[in-house]
Write an enzyme that holds these catalytic residues in place. Structure first.
Site, PDB file in Angstrom:
ATOM      1  N   CYS A  67       7.332   0.777 -14.717  1.00 16.82           N
ATOM      2  CA  CYS A  67       7.394   2.161 -14.226  1.00 16.82           C
ATOM      3  C   CYS A  67       8.145   3.092 -15.183  1.00 16.82           C
ATOM      4  O   CYS A  67       8.120   4.309 -15.008  1.00 16.82           O
ATOM      5  CB  CYS A  67       8.034   2.202 -12.847  1.00 16.82           C
ATOM      6  SG  CYS A  67       7.187   1.153 -11.653  1.00 16.82           S
ATOM      7  N   HIS A  81      10.504   9.024 -11.833  1.00 13.04           N
ATOM      8  CA  HIS A  81       9.397   8.152 -11.428  1.00 13.04           C
ATOM      9  C   HIS A  81       9.315   8.171  -9.903  1.00 13.04           C
ATOM     10  O   HIS A  81      10.324   8.048  -9.210  1.00 13.04           O
ATOM     11  CB  HIS A  81       9.638   6.739 -11.956  1.00 13.04           C
ATOM     12  CG  HIS A  81       8.828   5.710 -11.249  1.00 13.04           C
ATOM     13  ND1 HIS A  81       7.459   5.828 -11.117  1.00 13.04           N
ATOM     14  CD2 HIS A  81       9.172   4.562 -10.605  1.00 13.04           C
ATOM     15  CE1 HIS A  81       7.010   4.787 -10.412  1.00 13.04           C
ATOM     16  NE2 HIS A  81       8.023   4.009 -10.095  1.00 13.04           N
ATOM     17  N   ASN A  83       3.304   5.290  -5.112  1.00 12.08           N
ATOM     18  CA  ASN A  83       3.962   4.892  -6.361  1.00 12.08           C
ATOM     19  C   ASN A  83       2.886   4.373  -7.305  1.00 12.08           C
ATOM     20  O   ASN A  83       2.300   3.325  -7.062  1.00 12.08           O
ATOM     21  CB  ASN A  83       5.004   3.812  -6.050  1.00 12.08           C
ATOM     22  CG  ASN A  83       5.673   3.246  -7.301  1.00 12.08           C
ATOM     23  OD1 ASN A  83       5.157   3.352  -8.407  1.00 12.08           O
ATOM     24  ND2 ASN A  83       6.823   2.615  -7.111  1.00 12.08           N
TER      25      ASN A  83
END
Lengths: 323, 81
Positions: A121, A245, A279
């Protein structure tokens, strides 16, 4: 014998941004039909309202090609003007071949320098830092960076802790030379001692120690972001937009809170793109920036702080000026 | 070292800030999950703030054993410097 070494552009900036999401929208109620969960529980825990799943007919590479092509369009460039393609990702179906070469070919970029970056990520911020530095050292002219993930391939569909979080999509930026510096130095690092907190169980499905990762992300990432701000010659109060993120809205909010304790403004805009995107790992930061530009939450010239963090554990961030 | 009453009061302030639970609800026999409706991520935020406030370390595996307010108060009492 001394060899020739190159020097490139004095400064770099972002020339274009775009993203794509697959068509299939999956709401919390959709998940509650086959998992022991509900809309309120999901929204309270992770801040997600809905996410997009790619399904069997669209691959990571397909999504990267779409986002990359749209970013070139946004930059007003032809494929032939790009010479390097970097695809940060961690969900290619197998390690060989990489995504970048085939993505470059399908977009129509001839003989591009092409490689993937796996920092999970944190991957997009690592790759953006690389792209900027490749141009400044003369190794590349213009670089297309595409974060693309098909996380549904690596999530157990009956693992409610992860199904509710992860999603599919791609986000891209075009990086090129500039008169003024609009991409700050990358602030990156890793915490390999915490490797066991996020990994692929039996090389098949993602597993994470929720509490440990949450503790790490909510306490260790704001200082990384602040280092990026200082490295760019700015202070926290200069930040107009914070794009961490999009891991979990509660992590995003905790990072924003710590940034404000360190002097960031109350009116700093904080990305909450996770609510309708989930996500998407290395795609989340460019996707959030793209969506926020479309909504008018980010304007040309805004000072944007990005910071990625995830498996490894790895982290990276930098300040950019919004294109 | 703080006494139990001071630790409970300090903990109640943290719990109110993190989870929005009124301070007077935070009494020693209450369970974090069942009575105060505090989820696992909020427990981490509470632990992080308690570490700063009381000068203790509360690792995640210890945190899992702290089921009630009195468990937490006793842990802080036993482990603070």
């Amino acid at each position: 014998m001394a060899l020739t070494q190159l020097t490139g552009a004095a400064a770099t900036r972002i020339l274009g941004v775009a993203s794509m999401q697959p068509d299939t929208i999956v709401s919390n109620d959709d998940l509650a039909k086959y998992l022991d969960t509900d809309d309120q529980w999901i929204q309270e825990r992770v801040g997600i309202v809905e996410r997009r799943f790619a399904g069997p007919d669209i691959s990571l590479v397909d999504m990267a090609v779409q986002a990359g092509s749209l970013a070139l369009e946004d930059a007003g460039l032809e494929p032939g003007e790009i010479d390097t393609v970097i695809v940060p990702n961690c969900t290619m179906p197998s390690p060989i071949p990489n995504a970048a070469a085939q993505v470059a070919d399908r977009i129509g970029i001839p003989a591009a320098g092409a490689f993937d970056v796996n920092a999970a990520c944190a991957g997009f911020c690592y790759a953006l830092g690389l792209a900027s530095d490749l141009i400044r050292t003369g190794s590349a002219g213009k670089v297309l960076v595409i974060g693309a993930e098909k996380l549904t391939d690596v999530v157990d569909p009956y693992d409610r802790a992860n199904v509710i979080i992860f999603a599919d999509g791609a986000g891209a930026m075009v990086v090129g030379p500039s008169e003024e510096a609009e991409i700050g130095p990358v602030s990156w690092g890793s915490a390999g001692d915490l490797v066991d907190t996020i990994y692929m169980r039996d090389h098949r499905y993602i597993y994470q120690e929720g509490q440990s990762v949450f503790r790490w992300a909510t306490t260790k990432i704001a200082p990384v972001a602040l280092r990026a701000v200082e490295a760019a010659g700015l202070s926290a109060s200069d930040i107009d937009v914070l794009i961490p993120h999009q891991a979990n809205l509660r992590i995003v909010e905790a990072i924003a809170k710590r940034m404000r304790v360190q002097g960031a403004r109350e009116d700093m805009v904080v990305a909450d793109d996770i609510a309708y995107s989930g996500n998407t790992s290395s795609a989340s930061i460019p996707m959030a920036l793209d969506h926020m530009r479309v909504k008018g939450q980010v304007r040309r010239g805004d000072v944007v702080l990005t910071v990625g963090f995830g498996a490894g554990l790895s982290y990276a961030g930098q300040v950019i000026i919004a294109p | 070292m703080a006494d139990n009453q001071e630790i409970t009061a300090g903990l109640a302030e943290i719990i109110e800030e993190v989870a929005g639970v009124a301070k007077d609800e935070v009494t020693s026999d209450k369970s974090f999950v069942d009575d105060l409706d505090i989820d696992s991520l909020s427990m981490v935020e509470i632990a992080v703030q308690a570490e700063d406030k009381f000068g203790v370390k509360i690792p995640d595996d210890e945190l899992a054993n702290l089921k009630t307010v009195s468990d937490a108060v006793n842990y802080v009492q036993a482990n603070s410097k």
